[in-house]
Design a protein around this motif. Sequence first.
Motif, PDB file in Angstrom:
ATOM      1  N   VAL A  54      22.827 -89.378 -63.973  1.00 50.18           N
ATOM      2  CA  VAL A  54      22.746 -88.348 -64.472  1.00 50.18           C
ATOM      3  C   VAL A  54      21.212 -87.386 -64.597  1.00 50.18           C
ATOM      4  O   VAL A  54      21.627 -86.090 -64.515  1.00 50.18           O
ATOM      5  CB  VAL A  54      22.341 -88.528 -66.806  1.00 50.18           C
ATOM      6  CG1 VAL A  54      22.192 -87.586 -67.093  1.00 50.18           C
ATOM      7  CG2 VAL A  54      24.101 -88.946 -66.853  1.00 50.18           C
ATOM      8  N   GLY A  55      20.653 -88.485 -64.047  1.00 50.24           N
ATOM      9  CA  GLY A  55      19.350 -87.205 -64.031  1.00 50.24           C
ATOM     10  C   GLY A  55      19.248 -86.673 -62.372  1.00 50.24           C
ATOM     11  O   GLY A  55      18.960 -85.663 -62.709  1.00 50.24           O
ATOM     12  N   SER A  56      19.966 -87.757 -61.966  1.00 51.81           N
ATOM     13  CA  SER A  56      20.307 -86.737 -59.991  1.00 51.81           C
ATOM     14  C   SER A  56      21.684 -85.500 -60.190  1.00 51.81           C
ATOM     15  O   SER A  56      20.867 -84.471 -59.686  1.00 51.81           O
ATOM     16  CB  SER A  56      20.589 -87.615 -59.263  1.00 51.81           C
ATOM     17  OG  SER A  56      21.215 -88.078 -59.561  1.00 51.81           O
ATOM     18  N   SER A  57      21.965 -85.831 -61.600  1.00 53.49           N
ATOM     19  CA  SER A  57      22.916 -84.789 -61.774  1.00 53.49           C
ATOM     20  C   SER A  57      21.985 -82.849 -62.375  1.00 53.49           C
ATOM     21  O   SER A  57      22.356 -81.952 -61.727  1.00 53.49           O
ATOM     22  CB  SER A  57      24.031 -84.757 -62.721  1.00 53.49           C
ATOM     23  OG  SER A  57      25.362 -85.513 -62.055  1.00 53.49           O
ATOM     24  N   LEU A  60      20.183 -81.479 -59.797  1.00 51.59           N
ATOM     25  CA  LEU A  60      21.214 -81.008 -58.420  1.00 51.59           C
ATOM     26  C   LEU A  60      21.207 -80.239 -58.785  1.00 51.59           C
ATOM     27  O   LEU A  60      21.189 -78.711 -58.205  1.00 51.59           O
ATOM     28  CB  LEU A  60      22.303 -82.209 -57.718  1.00 51.59           C
ATOM     29  CG  LEU A  60      23.175 -80.936 -56.697  1.00 51.59           C
ATOM     30  CD1 LEU A  60      22.622 -80.581 -56.038  1.00 51.59           C
ATOM     31  CD2 LEU A  60      24.011 -82.781 -57.046  1.00 51.59           C
ATOM     32  N   ALA A  61      21.854 -79.598 -60.076  1.00 49.26           N
ATOM     33  CA  ALA A  61      22.276 -78.332 -60.845  1.00 49.26           C
ATOM     34  C   ALA A  61      20.342 -77.492 -61.010  1.00 49.26           C
ATOM     35  O   ALA A  61      20.926 -75.903 -60.836  1.00 49.26           O
ATOM     36  CB  ALA A  61      22.910 -78.521 -61.857  1.00 49.26           C
ATOM     37  N   LYS A  62      19.537 -78.056 -61.049  1.00 47.71           N
ATOM     38  CA  LYS A  62      18.971 -76.696 -61.210  1.00 47.71           C
ATOM     39  C   LYS A  62      18.344 -76.653 -59.486  1.00 47.71           C
ATOM     40  O   LYS A  62      18.329 -75.255 -59.295  1.00 47.71           O
ATOM     41  CB  LYS A  62      17.376 -77.249 -62.080  1.00 47.71           C
ATOM     42  CG  LYS A  62      16.546 -77.197 -61.929  1.00 47.71           C
ATOM     43  CD  LYS A  62      15.221 -77.723 -62.396  1.00 47.71           C
ATOM     44  CE  LYS A  62      13.218 -76.960 -62.151  1.00 47.71           C
ATOM     45  NZ  LYS A  62      13.330 -75.520 -61.094  1.00 47.71           N
ATOM     46  N   ILE A  64      20.316 -75.470 -57.339  1.00 44.91           N
ATOM     47  CA  ILE A  64      21.277 -75.099 -56.806  1.00 44.91           C
ATOM     48  C   ILE A  64      21.185 -74.209 -57.411  1.00 44.91           C
ATOM     49  O   ILE A  64      20.554 -72.926 -56.937  1.00 44.91           O
ATOM     50  CB  ILE A  64      23.111 -75.587 -56.945  1.00 44.91           C
ATOM     51  CG1 ILE A  64      23.367 -76.699 -56.228  1.00 44.91           C
ATOM     52  CG2 ILE A  64      23.781 -74.524 -57.188  1.00 44.91           C
ATOM     53  CD1 ILE A  64      24.637 -77.282 -56.447  1.00 44.91           C
ATOM     54  N   ARG A  65      21.272 -73.928 -58.654  1.00 41.55           N
ATOM     55  CA  ARG A  65      20.552 -72.798 -59.312  1.00 41.55           C
ATOM     56  C   ARG A  65      19.209 -71.642 -59.052  1.00 41.55           C
ATOM     57  O   ARG A  65      19.776 -70.860 -59.148  1.00 41.55           O
ATOM     58  CB  ARG A  65      19.939 -72.922 -60.952  1.00 41.55           C
ATOM     59  CG  ARG A  65      20.404 -71.435 -61.976  1.00 41.55           C
ATOM     60  CD  ARG A  65      19.921 -72.213 -63.416  1.00 41.55           C
ATOM     61  NE  ARG A  65      18.442 -72.686 -63.167  1.00 41.55           N
ATOM     62  CZ  ARG A  65      17.521 -73.158 -64.129  1.00 41.55           C
ATOM     63  NH1 ARG A  65      18.199 -73.627 -64.982  1.00 41.55           N
ATOM     64  NH2 ARG A  65      16.827 -73.731 -63.687  1.00 41.55           N
ATOM     65  N   ASP A  66      18.912 -72.644 -58.823  1.00 43.10           N
ATOM     66  CA  ASP A  66      16.662 -71.742 -58.264  1.00 43.10           C
ATOM     67  C   ASP A  66      17.098 -71.595 -56.722  1.00 43.10           C
ATOM     68  O   ASP A  66      17.046 -70.111 -56.885  1.00 43.10           O
ATOM     69  CB  ASP A  66      15.796 -72.887 -58.219  1.00 43.10           C
ATOM     70  CG  ASP A  66      15.665 -73.868 -59.612  1.00 43.10           C
ATOM     71  OD1 ASP A  66      16.352 -73.266 -60.740  1.00 43.10           O
ATOM     72  OD2 ASP A  66      14.873 -74.904 -59.708  1.00 43.10           O
ATOM     73  N   ASN A  67      18.339 -72.296 -56.352  1.00 43.21           N
ATOM     74  CA  ASN A  67      18.422 -71.218 -54.482  1.00 43.21           C
ATOM     75  C   ASN A  67      18.735 -70.238 -54.811  1.00 43.21           C
ATOM     76  O   ASN A  67      19.234 -68.788 -54.301  1.00 43.21           O
ATOM     77  CB  ASN A  67      19.521 -72.111 -53.624  1.00 43.21           C
ATOM     78  CG  ASN A  67      18.461 -73.519 -53.491  1.00 43.21           C
ATOM     79  OD1 ASN A  67      16.850 -73.317 -53.360  1.00 43.21           O
ATOM     80  ND2 ASN A  67      18.630 -74.709 -52.859  1.00 43.21           N
ATOM     81  N   HIS A  68      20.079 -69.945 -55.987  1.00 40.72           N
ATOM     82  CA  HIS A  68      20.674 -69.075 -55.850  1.00 40.72           C
ATOM     83  C   HIS A  68      20.507 -67.604 -56.368  1.00 40.72           C
ATOM     84  O   HIS A  68      20.153 -66.613 -56.422  1.00 40.72           O
ATOM     85  CB  HIS A  68      22.016 -68.776 -57.159  1.00 40.72           C
ATOM     86  CG  HIS A  68      23.045 -67.983 -57.062  1.00 40.72           C
ATOM     87  ND1 HIS A  68      23.730 -67.416 -56.438  1.00 40.72           N
ATOM     88  CD2 HIS A  68      23.280 -67.208 -58.728  1.00 40.72           C
ATOM     89  CE1 HIS A  68      24.421 -66.853 -57.363  1.00 40.72           C
ATOM     90  NE2 HIS A  68      23.871 -66.662 -58.215  1.00 40.72           N
TER      91      HIS A  68
END
Length: 93
Positions: A54-57, A60-62, A64-68
Amino acid sequence: MNSKLGAQKDTAAWIFQVWASFILATSATAIGIFYLPVDPWVKGFMGMGLTFSVGSSFTLAKTIRDNHESQKLLSRVDEAKLEKLLAEHNVFE
């Protein structure tokens, strides 16, 4: 104007559905681990696996969002520079 700037707001129904599915999935997995007919150390190991997954998910989501978002900002800056360059260039001079 908002769509050009990329401001997008999720609906309340979507936010509710996302949180409900997250809570349901995490709870069901945790309850399954709790009632698993194995030794406590195996349950602990599986619980740690759930926690780290859960923590790594979230991480990862944060990421990807920051890079986008950073790519969107850079493209807007590049677009503004190009518009300024084109506005300053007069073909009739």
